[in-house]
Design a protein around this motif. Structure first.
Motif, PDB file in Angstrom:
ATOM      1  N   VAL A  67       1.562  -1.105  -0.195  1.00 31.86           N
ATOM      2  CA  VAL A  67       0.226  -0.412  -0.102  1.00 31.86           C
ATOM      3  C   VAL A  67       1.238   1.132  -0.381  1.00 31.86           C
ATOM      4  O   VAL A  67       1.507   1.381   0.688  1.00 31.86           O
ATOM      5  N   CYS A  68       1.214   2.092  -1.165  1.00 32.21           N
ATOM      6  CA  CYS A  68       1.431   3.157  -1.009  1.00 32.21           C
ATOM      7  C   CYS A  68       0.753   4.335  -0.542  1.00 32.21           C
ATOM      8  O   CYS A  68      -0.695   4.516  -1.081  1.00 32.21           O
ATOM      9  N   VAL A  69       0.683   5.287   0.251  1.00 31.26           N
ATOM     10  CA  VAL A  69      -0.415   6.493   0.518  1.00 31.26           C
ATOM     11  C   VAL A  69       1.032   8.049   0.016  1.00 31.26           C
ATOM     12  O   VAL A  69       1.695   8.519  -0.045  1.00 31.26           O
ATOM     13  N   ILE A  70       0.343   8.567  -1.011  1.00 24.59           N
ATOM     14  CA  ILE A  70       1.336   9.977  -1.876  1.00 24.59           C
ATOM     15  C   ILE A  70      -0.208  10.766  -2.119  1.00 24.59           C
ATOM     16  O   ILE A  70      -1.038  10.621  -1.997  1.00 24.59           O
ATOM     17  N   HIS A  71       0.751  11.773  -2.400  1.00 23.17           N
ATOM     18  CA  HIS A  71       0.200  13.228  -2.047  1.00 23.17           C
ATOM     19  C   HIS A  71      -1.318  13.305  -3.876  1.00 23.17           C
ATOM     20  O   HIS A  71      -1.258  12.869  -5.001  1.00 23.17           O
ATOM     21  N   GLY A  72      -2.354  13.728  -2.982  1.00 20.90           N
ATOM     22  CA  GLY A  72      -3.316  13.823  -4.409  1.00 20.90           C
ATOM     23  C   GLY A  72      -3.341  13.942  -5.506  1.00 20.90           C
ATOM     24  O   GLY A  72      -3.530  13.590  -6.782  1.00 20.90           O
ATOM     25  N   ASP A  73      -2.109  14.833  -5.897  1.00 16.94           N
ATOM     26  CA  ASP A  73      -1.404  15.262  -7.211  1.00 16.94           C
ATOM     27  C   ASP A  73      -0.090  14.802  -7.744  1.00 16.94           C
ATOM     28  O   ASP A  73       0.534  14.812  -8.851  1.00 16.94           O
ATOM     29  N   ALA A  74       0.555  13.912  -6.908  1.00 12.76           N
ATOM     30  CA  ALA A  74       1.181  13.214  -7.128  1.00 12.76           C
ATOM     31  C   ALA A  74       1.138  12.223  -8.368  1.00 12.76           C
ATOM     32  O   ALA A  74       0.519  11.207  -8.164  1.00 12.76           O
ATOM     33  N   HIS A  75       2.614  11.404  -8.546  1.00 12.57           N
ATOM     34  CA  HIS A  75       2.396  10.130  -9.656  1.00 12.57           C
ATOM     35  C   HIS A  75       3.794   9.224  -8.536  1.00 12.57           C
ATOM     36  O   HIS A  75       4.612  10.021  -8.497  1.00 12.57           O
ATOM     37  N   LEU A  76       3.026   8.012  -8.590  1.00 16.18           N
ATOM     38  CA  LEU A  76       4.212   6.744  -7.606  1.00 16.18           C
ATOM     39  C   LEU A  76       5.122   6.793  -9.094  1.00 16.18           C
ATOM     40  O   LEU A  76       4.529   7.085 -10.458  1.00 16.18           O
ATOM     41  N   ASP A  77       6.301   6.611  -8.558  1.00 15.66           N
ATOM     42  CA  ASP A  77       7.553   6.701  -9.418  1.00 15.66           C
ATOM     43  C   ASP A  77       7.802   5.054  -8.719  1.00 15.66           C
ATOM     44  O   ASP A  77       8.490   4.834  -8.143  1.00 15.66           O
ATOM     45  N   LEU A  78       7.177   4.015  -9.748  1.00 11.23           N
ATOM     46  CA  LEU A  78       7.632   2.594 -10.162  1.00 11.23           C
ATOM     47  C   LEU A  78       8.889   2.055  -9.398  1.00 11.23           C
ATOM     48  O   LEU A  78       8.325   1.024  -8.677  1.00 11.23           O
ATOM     49  N   LYS A  79       9.537   2.379  -9.717  1.00  9.35           N
ATOM     50  CA  LYS A  79      11.003   1.981  -9.706  1.00  9.35           C
ATOM     51  C   LYS A  79      11.586   2.197  -8.393  1.00  9.35           C
ATOM     52  O   LYS A  79      11.585   1.105  -7.043  1.00  9.35           O
ATOM     53  N   LYS A  80      11.230   3.656  -7.742  1.00  7.02           N
ATOM     54  CA  LYS A  80      11.297   4.321  -6.401  1.00  7.02           C
ATOM     55  C   LYS A  80      10.702   2.866  -5.237  1.00  7.02           C
ATOM     56  O   LYS A  80      11.167   2.107  -3.889  1.00  7.02           O
ATOM     57  N   VAL A  81       9.132   2.444  -6.312  1.00 11.10           N
ATOM     58  CA  VAL A  81       8.368   2.222  -4.904  1.00 11.10           C
ATOM     59  C   VAL A  81       8.851   0.198  -4.827  1.00 11.10           C
ATOM     60  O   VAL A  81       9.013  -0.295  -3.862  1.00 11.10           O
ATOM     61  N   ALA A  82       9.441  -0.322  -5.973  1.00 10.64           N
ATOM     62  CA  ALA A  82      10.218  -1.102  -6.055  1.00 10.64           C
ATOM     63  C   ALA A  82      10.882  -1.546  -5.317  1.00 10.64           C
ATOM     64  O   ALA A  82      11.169  -2.199  -4.583  1.00 10.64           O
ATOM     65  N   LYS A  83      12.188  -0.920  -5.222  1.00  9.81           N
ATOM     66  CA  LYS A  83      12.999  -0.571  -4.426  1.00  9.81           C
ATOM     67  C   LYS A  83      12.827  -0.494  -2.913  1.00  9.81           C
ATOM     68  O   LYS A  83      13.386  -1.054  -1.920  1.00  9.81           O
ATOM     69  N   ALA A  84      12.015   0.345  -2.833  1.00  6.18           N
ATOM     70  CA  ALA A  84      10.818   0.468  -0.395  1.00  6.18           C
ATOM     71  C   ALA A  84      10.911  -0.672  -0.318  1.00  6.18           C
ATOM     72  O   ALA A  84      11.086  -1.178   0.284  1.00  6.18           O
ATOM     73  N   CYS A  85      10.059  -1.714  -1.603  1.00  2.00           N
ATOM     74  CA  CYS A  85       9.088  -2.574  -1.254  1.00  2.00           C
ATOM     75  C   CYS A  85      10.113  -4.489  -1.325  1.00  2.00           C
ATOM     76  O   CYS A  85       9.891  -5.335  -1.062  1.00  2.00           O
ATOM     77  N   GLY A  86      11.362  -4.193  -2.089  1.00  2.00           N
ATOM     78  CA  GLY A  86      12.598  -4.907  -1.981  1.00  2.00           C
ATOM     79  C   GLY A  86      11.708  -5.876  -3.164  1.00  2.00           C
ATOM     80  O   GLY A  86      12.050  -6.996  -2.948  1.00  2.00           O
ATOM     81  N   GLU A  87      11.506  -5.669  -3.707  1.00  2.00           N
ATOM     82  CA  GLU A  87      10.555  -6.016  -5.417  1.00  2.00           C
ATOM     83  C   GLU A  87      11.818  -5.398  -6.684  1.00  2.00           C
ATOM     84  O   GLU A  87      12.198  -5.279  -6.250  1.00  2.00           O
ATOM     85  N   LYS A  88      12.052  -6.837  -7.354  1.00  2.00           N
ATOM     86  CA  LYS A  88      12.391  -7.069  -8.927  1.00  2.00           C
ATOM     87  C   LYS A  88      11.454  -5.531 -10.078  1.00  2.00           C
ATOM     88  O   LYS A  88      12.158  -4.767  -9.716  1.00  2.00           O
ATOM     89  N   ASN A  89      10.459  -6.158  -9.746  1.00  2.00           N
ATOM     90  CA  ASN A  89       9.288  -4.803 -10.124  1.00  2.00           C
ATOM     91  C   ASN A  89       7.738  -5.147  -9.472  1.00  2.00           C
ATOM     92  O   ASN A  89       7.611  -5.461  -8.801  1.00  2.00           O
ATOM     93  N   ILE A  90       7.021  -4.113 -10.056  1.00  2.00           N
ATOM     94  CA  ILE A  90       6.305  -4.079  -9.584  1.00  2.00           C
ATOM     95  C   ILE A  90       4.567  -3.179 -10.304  1.00  2.00           C
ATOM     96  O   ILE A  90       5.236  -2.274 -10.613  1.00  2.00           O
ATOM     97  N   GLU A  91       3.622  -3.523  -9.983  1.00  2.00           N
ATOM     98  CA  GLU A  91       2.536  -2.639 -10.511  1.00  2.00           C
ATOM     99  C   GLU A  91       1.757  -2.378 -10.215  1.00  2.00           C
ATOM    100  O   GLU A  91       1.151  -2.939  -9.346  1.00  2.00           O
TER     101      GLU A  91
END
Length: 166
Positions: A67-91
């Motif tokens: 689960v990711c909680v981000i500012h209402g007008d922001a966009h996720l950076d999937l590479k940053k999310v995958a790194k934070a989660c310890g995943e090779k990739n994420i969708e």
């Protein structure tokens, strides 16, 4: 506390906050399909717009959910999310799986009170605010909560999750 005098039916998110004795303020608004994101909510609460955050559920290569909680007008950076989660990739979790996995529907997905406690990440932007607003678990229902207590109740981590503004 609520904006209107109507009776608010408690959602799992609100019950979870009550159980943990975390104070909150409920804000209600008229939900509409074409304005369902963080920016749509912000239109109803312009004075609170900078503190409105949205909840996004993702699935890693390992099939684990995050689960990711981000500012209402922001966009996720999937590479940053995958790194934070310890995943090779994420969708993004397919919408068809959202309610089955979390108990919530698109436009009413709260980081609090999901069917299971998934690993939860808050974008570093939350650190700018003492209180933020997130979905209270139903379309048209937002809850304003102390940022620190919100992160704590879901055992969240605060990290950089979003794309840099251009």
């Amino acid at each position: 506390m609520k904006d209107k005098k109507e009776k608010i039916h408690k959602t799992n998110a609100l019950r979870q906050l009550d159980k943990n004795k975390i104070p909150y303020t409920v804000h209600t608004y008229e939900w509409s399909e074409d304005k369902s994101g963080g920016l749509g909510v912000a239109e109803h609460f312009p004075e609170l717009a900078e503190r409105i955050f949205k909840t996004i559920v993702l699935k890693g290569k390992s099939k684990a959910l995050y689960v990711c909680v981000i500012h209402g007008d922001a966009h996720l950076d999937l590479k940053k999310v995958a790194k934070a989660c310890g995943e090779k990739n994420i969708e993004l979790l397919p919408l068809s799986e959202l309610e089955k996995e979390t108990g919530y529907v698109r436009g009413g997905c709260s980081p609090v009170g999901m069917k299971k406690l998934f690993r939860t990440f808050f974008d570093k932007e939350v650190e700018k605010f003492d209180k933020i607003m997130v979905s209270a678990g139903r379309r048209g229902l937002q809850m304003e909560v102390e940022t620190e207590k919100l992160v704590e109740v879901v055992k969240g981590n605060v990290v950089d999750l979003t794309m840099e503004e251009i």
